[in-house]
Motif scaffolding. Structure first.
Motif, PDB file in Angstrom:
ATOM      1  N   LEU A  15      24.487  64.670  36.681  1.00 21.06           N
ATOM      2  CA  LEU A  15      24.703  65.606  37.774  1.00 21.06           C
ATOM      3  C   LEU A  15      26.084  66.256  37.703  1.00 21.06           C
ATOM      4  O   LEU A  15      26.201  67.459  37.912  1.00 21.06           O
ATOM      5  CB  LEU A  15      24.537  64.888  39.114  1.00 21.06           C
ATOM      6  CG  LEU A  15      24.636  65.754  40.347  1.00 21.06           C
ATOM      7  CD1 LEU A  15      23.467  66.734  40.387  1.00 21.06           C
ATOM      8  CD2 LEU A  15      24.641  64.910  41.590  1.00 21.06           C
ATOM      9  N   CYS A  16      27.101  65.498  37.368  1.00 24.62           N
ATOM     10  CA  CYS A  16      28.449  66.071  37.287  1.00 24.62           C
ATOM     11  C   CYS A  16      28.535  67.128  36.194  1.00 24.62           C
ATOM     12  O   CYS A  16      29.164  68.162  36.377  1.00 24.62           O
ATOM     13  CB  CYS A  16      29.486  64.971  37.043  1.00 24.62           C
ATOM     14  SG  CYS A  16      29.698  63.872  38.450  1.00 24.62           S
ATOM     15  N   SER A  17      27.901  66.876  35.074  1.00 26.27           N
ATOM     16  CA  SER A  17      27.909  67.862  33.989  1.00 26.27           C
ATOM     17  C   SER A  17      27.164  69.124  34.384  1.00 26.27           C
ATOM     18  O   SER A  17      27.606  70.237  34.093  1.00 26.27           O
ATOM     19  CB  SER A  17      27.270  67.279  32.735  1.00 26.27           C
ATOM     20  OG  SER A  17      28.026  66.225  32.256  1.00 26.27           O
ATOM     21  N   ALA A  18      26.047  68.954  35.059  1.00 27.51           N
ATOM     22  CA  ALA A  18      25.261  70.116  35.480  1.00 27.51           C
ATOM     23  C   ALA A  18      26.025  70.950  36.503  1.00 27.51           C
ATOM     24  O   ALA A  18      26.029  72.186  36.427  1.00 27.51           O
ATOM     25  CB  ALA A  18      23.920  69.666  36.053  1.00 27.51           C
ATOM     26  N   LEU A  19      26.663  70.286  37.453  1.00 28.96           N
ATOM     27  CA  LEU A  19      27.446  71.014  38.456  1.00 28.96           C
ATOM     28  C   LEU A  19      28.645  71.708  37.828  1.00 28.96           C
ATOM     29  O   LEU A  19      28.963  72.849  38.175  1.00 28.96           O
ATOM     30  CB  LEU A  19      27.910  70.060  39.555  1.00 28.96           C
ATOM     31  CG  LEU A  19      26.839  69.557  40.504  1.00 28.96           C
ATOM     32  CD1 LEU A  19      27.430  68.545  41.473  1.00 28.96           C
ATOM     33  CD2 LEU A  19      26.197  70.699  41.259  1.00 28.96           C
ATOM     34  N   ARG A  28      35.304  66.839  33.713  1.00 28.59           N
ATOM     35  CA  ARG A  28      36.280  65.836  34.134  1.00 28.59           C
ATOM     36  C   ARG A  28      36.778  66.106  35.552  1.00 28.59           C
ATOM     37  O   ARG A  28      36.907  65.185  36.357  1.00 28.59           O
ATOM     38  CB  ARG A  28      37.454  65.829  33.160  1.00 28.59           C
ATOM     39  CG  ARG A  28      38.481  64.781  33.466  1.00 28.59           C
ATOM     40  CD  ARG A  28      39.536  64.733  32.369  1.00 28.59           C
ATOM     41  NE  ARG A  28      40.429  63.626  32.591  1.00 28.59           N
ATOM     42  CZ  ARG A  28      41.634  63.761  33.123  1.00 28.59           C
ATOM     43  NH1 ARG A  28      42.082  64.945  33.449  1.00 28.59           N
ATOM     44  NH2 ARG A  28      42.403  62.709  33.298  1.00 28.59           N
ATOM     45  N   SER A  29      37.032  67.362  35.887  1.00 31.49           N
ATOM     46  CA  SER A  29      37.525  67.668  37.228  1.00 31.49           C
ATOM     47  C   SER A  29      36.457  67.422  38.288  1.00 31.49           C
ATOM     48  O   SER A  29      36.766  66.974  39.395  1.00 31.49           O
ATOM     49  CB  SER A  29      38.028  69.108  37.296  1.00 31.49           C
ATOM     50  OG  SER A  29      36.972  70.009  37.103  1.00 31.49           O
ATOM     51  N   VAL A  30      35.204  67.676  37.957  1.00 31.20           N
ATOM     52  CA  VAL A  30      34.127  67.404  38.911  1.00 31.20           C
ATOM     53  C   VAL A  30      33.986  65.903  39.134  1.00 31.20           C
ATOM     54  O   VAL A  30      33.836  65.440  40.266  1.00 31.20           O
ATOM     55  CB  VAL A  30      32.795  68.025  38.436  1.00 31.20           C
ATOM     56  CG1 VAL A  30      31.645  67.608  39.321  1.00 31.20           C
ATOM     57  CG2 VAL A  30      32.899  69.533  38.388  1.00 31.20           C
ATOM     58  N   VAL A  35      35.088  61.102  42.571  1.00 27.23           N
ATOM     59  CA  VAL A  35      35.682  59.778  42.765  1.00 27.23           C
ATOM     60  C   VAL A  35      36.678  59.801  43.915  1.00 27.23           C
ATOM     61  O   VAL A  35      36.667  58.912  44.780  1.00 27.23           O
ATOM     62  CB  VAL A  35      36.358  59.301  41.461  1.00 27.23           C
ATOM     63  CG1 VAL A  35      37.218  58.068  41.702  1.00 27.23           C
ATOM     64  CG2 VAL A  35      35.309  59.011  40.414  1.00 27.23           C
ATOM     65  N   TYR A  36      37.528  60.816  43.965  1.00 23.81           N
ATOM     66  CA  TYR A  36      38.496  60.912  45.058  1.00 23.81           C
ATOM     67  C   TYR A  36      37.810  61.090  46.410  1.00 23.81           C
ATOM     68  O   TYR A  36      38.209  60.491  47.398  1.00 23.81           O
ATOM     69  CB  TYR A  36      39.484  62.052  44.818  1.00 23.81           C
ATOM     70  CG  TYR A  36      40.430  61.800  43.674  1.00 23.81           C
ATOM     71  CD1 TYR A  36      40.898  60.531  43.380  1.00 23.81           C
ATOM     72  CD2 TYR A  36      40.867  62.843  42.871  1.00 23.81           C
ATOM     73  CE1 TYR A  36      41.763  60.295  42.330  1.00 23.81           C
ATOM     74  CE2 TYR A  36      41.738  62.622  41.818  1.00 23.81           C
ATOM     75  CZ  TYR A  36      42.173  61.354  41.563  1.00 23.81           C
ATOM     76  OH  TYR A  36      43.038  61.121  40.521  1.00 23.81           O
ATOM     77  N   ALA A  37      36.794  61.911  46.444  1.00 24.51           N
ATOM     78  CA  ALA A  37      36.059  62.096  47.699  1.00 24.51           C
ATOM     79  C   ALA A  37      35.392  60.796  48.127  1.00 24.51           C
ATOM     80  O   ALA A  37      35.313  60.496  49.327  1.00 24.51           O
ATOM     81  CB  ALA A  37      35.025  63.200  47.544  1.00 24.51           C
ATOM     82  N   SER A  38      34.924  60.022  47.182  1.00 27.41           N
ATOM     83  CA  SER A  38      34.301  58.737  47.516  1.00 27.41           C
ATOM     84  C   SER A  38      35.318  57.761  48.100  1.00 27.41           C
ATOM     85  O   SER A  38      35.001  57.016  49.031  1.00 27.41           O
ATOM     86  CB  SER A  38      33.665  58.112  46.275  1.00 27.41           C
ATOM     87  OG  SER A  38      32.611  58.902  45.814  1.00 27.41           O
TER      88      SER A  38
END
Length: 72
Positions: A15-19, A28-30, A35-38
């Motif tokens: 999902l992170c790669s797709a977004l 990497r930034s996504v 992680v930070y939002a979590s």
């Protein structure tokens, strides 16, 4: 370490790669923002991640089932 993250991304939902590809950011930034939002919201983005992963897999399955609009 790069090989480990590539393995996780291909074996997990991706999902992170797709977004990142859709929005034009680096993967990497996504991942880092997720992680930070979590951490700051006590894990609530995990629910959004699983919902997005479910939706992405449903769309992928629907594309594989029918190749064109005219298939019944």
């Amino acid at each position: 370490m790069k090989r480990f993250t590539d393995y996780l991304e291909t074996q997990s939902f991706g999902l992170c790669s797709a977004l990142a590809q859709k929005w034009g950011f680096s993967t990497r930034s996504v991942r880092l923002s997720f992680v930070y939002a979590s951490f700051f919201t006590f894990g609530s983005p995990v629910v959004l991640y699983f919902a997005g992963a479910f939706w992405m897999n449903v769309r992928r399955a629907m594309r594989q089932q029918r190749s064109t609009v005219w298939d019944l």
